[in-house]
Write a protein that holds these residues in place. Structure first.
Motif, mmCIF file in Angstrom:
data_model
loop_
_atom_site.group_PDB
_atom_site.id
_atom_site.type_symbol
_atom_site.label_atom_id
_atom_site.label_comp_id
_atom_site.label_asym_id
_atom_site.label_seq_id
_atom_site.Cartn_x
_atom_site.Cartn_y
_atom_site.Cartn_z
ATOM 1 N N LEU A 79 0.871 -1.169 0.000
ATOM 2 C CA LEU A 79 0.000 0.000 0.000
ATOM 3 C C LEU A 79 0.913 1.225 0.000
ATOM 4 N N ILE A 80 0.893 1.972 -1.087
ATOM 5 C CA ILE A 80 1.763 3.143 -1.214
ATOM 6 C C ILE A 80 0.991 4.408 -0.852
ATOM 7 N N VAL A 81 1.524 5.173 0.080
ATOM 8 C CA VAL A 81 0.967 6.484 0.424
ATOM 9 C C VAL A 81 1.976 7.521 -0.047
ATOM 10 N N THR A 82 1.596 8.298 -1.043
ATOM 11 C CA THR A 82 2.581 9.213 -1.622
ATOM 12 C C THR A 82 1.994 10.567 -2.004
ATOM 13 N N PRO A 83 2.760 11.634 -1.803
ATOM 14 C CA PRO A 83 2.335 12.928 -2.324
ATOM 15 C C PRO A 83 2.542 12.992 -3.829
ATOM 16 N N GLU A 84 1.882 13.958 -4.433
ATOM 17 C CA GLU A 84 2.094 14.254 -5.853
ATOM 18 C C GLU A 84 3.055 15.422 -5.929
ATOM 19 N N TYR A 85 4.175 15.235 -6.645
ATOM 20 C CA TYR A 85 5.132 16.317 -6.841
ATOM 21 C C TYR A 85 5.204 16.654 -8.331
#
Ligand code: FMN
Length: 192
Positions: A79-85
């Protein structure tokens, strides 16, 4: 007894990033699920610099790298939790994913995109669909977007739309478990 190991991967090493709080919440919801073992991997804690050699090309392979690869290899999904850059995925996440190949293969990835804007998050999820495909994995069709994270989250818990966020995260775990069980069974079936 847990039959699924589903680690949570954080997508950024940015100082003071808000995604960590979201990842902690996602992790806490995962810990409450029967049959699931999970833990958080923060790329800031892992010994990967910019890719010079992939993990299997490293000689000698640092013990921390070997330990991380072992954990990813025994995982049944992620499960990947990532911001958008800048409309894509953070370099730290891409770098981490690029270092491994085999451990991602034929495994499901559930995605949570985080942003502080009104429309963010969707584009990092779309970018990751392609990247995960490149790694030989599959993305779970459902994805969660945490928009306006500054307002929605305080530390590791949602303070706005809390019920909706929790429901979404729980549903995402359920979907990831379904795909993880299906693909685990298929991977262990005799090859034909
Ligand atoms: C280098 C950089 C690029 C960013 N680009 C975007 C973007 O393309 N779309 C967006 O919605 N938010 C963007 N943001 C803002 C993040 O959504 C915001 O920082 C939010 O808190 C999630 O990221 P964090 O986990 O690093 O805090 C960007 C932030 C940084 C540091």
């Amino acid at each position: 007894l847990s039959d699924l190991y589903l680690p949570v991967l954080l997508g950024t090493v940015r100082q003071g990033n808000r995604s960590h709080g979201v990842a902690d919440f996602v992790l806490a919801r995962g810990r409450g699920r029967p049959g699931v073992e999970t833990r958080l991997f923060d790329p800031a804690m892992l010994p990967f610099g910019n890719l010079v050699q992939r993990e299997w090309e490293m000689d000698p392979r640092p013990p921390e790298v070997a330990a991380f690869v072992t954990e990813m290899a025994r995982a049944d999904g992620f499960l990947i939790v990532t911001p958008e850059y800048n409309r894509g995925l953070p370099g730290a996440l891409k770098n981490l994913l690029d270092h491994l190949y085999e451990p991602w293969n034929r495994k499901p990835f559930a995605l949570v995109g985080v942003s502080n804007g009104p429309v963010g998050g969707a584009r990092v999820v779309m970018a990751l669909h392609d990247v995960v495909m490149g790694l030989g994995g599959v993305t779970v069709p459902l994805a969660i977007l945490v928009r306006e994270v500054d307002e929605v989250f305080e530390g590791d818990h949602p303070v706005k739309d809390a019920e909706k966020t929790q429901k979404g995260v729980d549903k995402l775990w359920g979907e990831l478990e379904w795909y993880a069980r299906a693909l685990k069974a298929a991977r262990s079936a005799p090859a034909r």
